[in-house]
Design a protein around this motif. Structure first.
Motif: not given
Length: 474
Positions: A110-116, A134-136
């Motif tokens: 999630n972090f790698a794909s832009g999640g803060r 977050a996944l949903i």
């Protein structure tokens, strides 16, 4: 593990959800919560620890502040929930049950794909329900998001969502490891793990979700918004241990299965050489008792209760995280009856034998009370693998499991290649394991229900039942 309950109706559902969640208290002892939706004032939510106070007592003072015609609640043995989440899908409440074995990898992804960021708990870990949300939220609608989350997770995921318009979305794990049932009343619907929970609230059986099915529920209807899949692997421990006696899963009642399971054990034991000469057959309270009733009835052995669980203060105690505390609680809650123990030949049936620590202390105590013989039976096969789907028999290592530990003691790493033989009490390796556990635990004899016998007692297609804890095969 955990459980949940939700309701949507043309009346205020606060008490329905309150009592419905309370009826799931046997599934967890860590934390609980409820969230309600009102068309005018929006969401109200409370989460509390229930480690030292039962759900009903802990939440009674919150009831005056709740109102709404839809709501969801949960008992959880993982993280605090339900959560309220604000995203491009709107504000929604969410509660989950299951296990996420690749949580850290999903967080980093999630972090790698832009999640803060995620909120970190005191342990530094992420709340698993927040991770699921977050996944949903990576998809454009709830159905796509739920299916994406279930596919991304290694483990299992069953959930409830309450949307900002007060509708409820229920999703069963993609292979149905846990049950999700819908009840119907004259002016609404409810969603529950345990069928008896809504029977007491005026709802009647309406529908049982299939594996992977997603259903939308509101006061007027329920409808499938994503169809069930073909493959099911429902957890066998629901019948053997977890489930409450009144409940039915896939049409099979828990209590009836346990009677049948005990009878099959006695039947097979008689065919293999005979039941020991006994004064009494007894169950280890609570879930071992119906298995023992079936065993006693089939073997024509008098049934007795040499131990009684002291329920006023020890009603729930199977989940303390500290092993020393768990052992102490197990000892304190069992009150013995000397007149049914002294000079008696006793056979006890337990739902399962996991680590064996508590049983060792129980047997020692029985002999100190004057028991002449103590025989032990397990209502399920030897547990060889820690559950990776629902956290039953979860351990830091499989070697904490008594069966695996004894196999390692007997043959070292070579023995781990022959677990199927050790799990079968009719093989030489199986007999050797039984003798060794008897010597270590002080039993006069030990027997495990066979895998085939347990599946026969459940009575549904064996291919639809998860037996990973015993076979290591998915």
């Amino acid at each position: 593990m955990g459980g949940f309950f939700g309701a949507a109706a043309h009346h205020d559902v606060v008490l329905d959800v309150f009592f419905g969640v309370d009826y799931h208290s046997h599934l967890g002892t860590k934390c609980a919560g409820m969230v309600f939706h009102d068309a005018e004032s929006g969401f109200q939510r409370e989460i509390h620890s229930i480690e030292n106070t039962p759900f009903r007592t802990r939440f009674e003072d919150d009831l005056p502040g709740f109102h709404g015609m839809s709501g969801i609640g949960c008992i959880s043995d993982t993280d605090p929930q339900p959560l309220l989440v604000r995203s491009h899908l709107g504000t929604f409440g969410i509660t989950t049950v299951g296990a996420i074995n690749n949580a850290e990898a999903l967080v980093e992804e999630n972090f790698a794909s832009g999640g803060r960021q995620f909120m970190a708990m005191s342990s530094g870990k992420v709340n698993t329900t927040e991770l699921v949300a977050a996944l949903i939220n990576q998809k454009d609608d709830f159905v796509s998001g739920i299916k994406y989350a279930q596919d991304a997770i290694e483990g299992s995921l069953t959930l409830l969502i309450i949307t900002q318009d007060g509708q409820i979305i229920a999703a069963r794990d993609k292979v149905g490891r846990l049950p999700v049932l819908i009840g119907k009343s004259d002016d609404g619907f409810c969603i529950s793990f345990e069928s008896f929970a809504y029977h007491k609230l005026g709802y009647r059986d309406e529908y049982e979700l299939g594996p992977g099915e997603i259903v939308l529920v509101n006061p007027n209807e329920y409808r499938t918004i994503s169809p069930a899949g073909d493959k099911m692997k429902i957890c066998a421990f629901l019948w053997v241990y977890y489930g409450y006696p009144n409940s039915n899963y896939e049409g099979v009642n828990v209590e009836v299965m346990r009677y049948r399971n005990g009878a099959i054990m006695a039947r097979n034991e008689a065919a293999d050489g005979g039941v020991p000469e006994l004064d009494y057959a007894a169950g280890v309270p609570d879930s071992g008792v119906p298995h023992a009733i079936g065993y006693a009835t089939e073997s024509k052995t008098p049934f007795a209760r040499p131990f009684i669980k002291y329920t006023p203060t020890w009603a729930r105690s199977f989940m303390p995280s500290n092993q020393e505390v768990r052992n102490h609680v197990a000892k304190m809650k069992q009150i013995h009856i000397p007149e049914l123990i002294k000079d008696k030949k006793l056979l006890f049936v337990d739902d399962s034998i996991v680590r064996g620590t508590q049983l060792r202390e129980t047997v020692d105590f029985l002999y100190k009370c004057g028991a002449e013989e103590v025989h032990m039976r397990s209502a399920c096969p030897p547990i060889m693998f820690s559950c990776k789907y629902l956290s039953f028999s979860s351990s830091r290592s499989d070697m904490e499991l008594i069966a695996r530990r004894v196999v390692q003691e007997l043959e070292g790493d070579e023995g781990q290649k022959h677990l199927d033989e050790y799990a079968n009490g009719s093989t030489e390796r199986g007999k050797c394991m039984l003798r060794t556990i008897c010597e270590q635990m002080g039993f006069d004899s030990l027997g495990y229900q066979s895998l085939d016998g347990m599946l026969e007692a459940i009575g549904i297609d064996p291919e639809q039942v998860c037996t990973y804890c015993w076979t290591g095969r998915e």
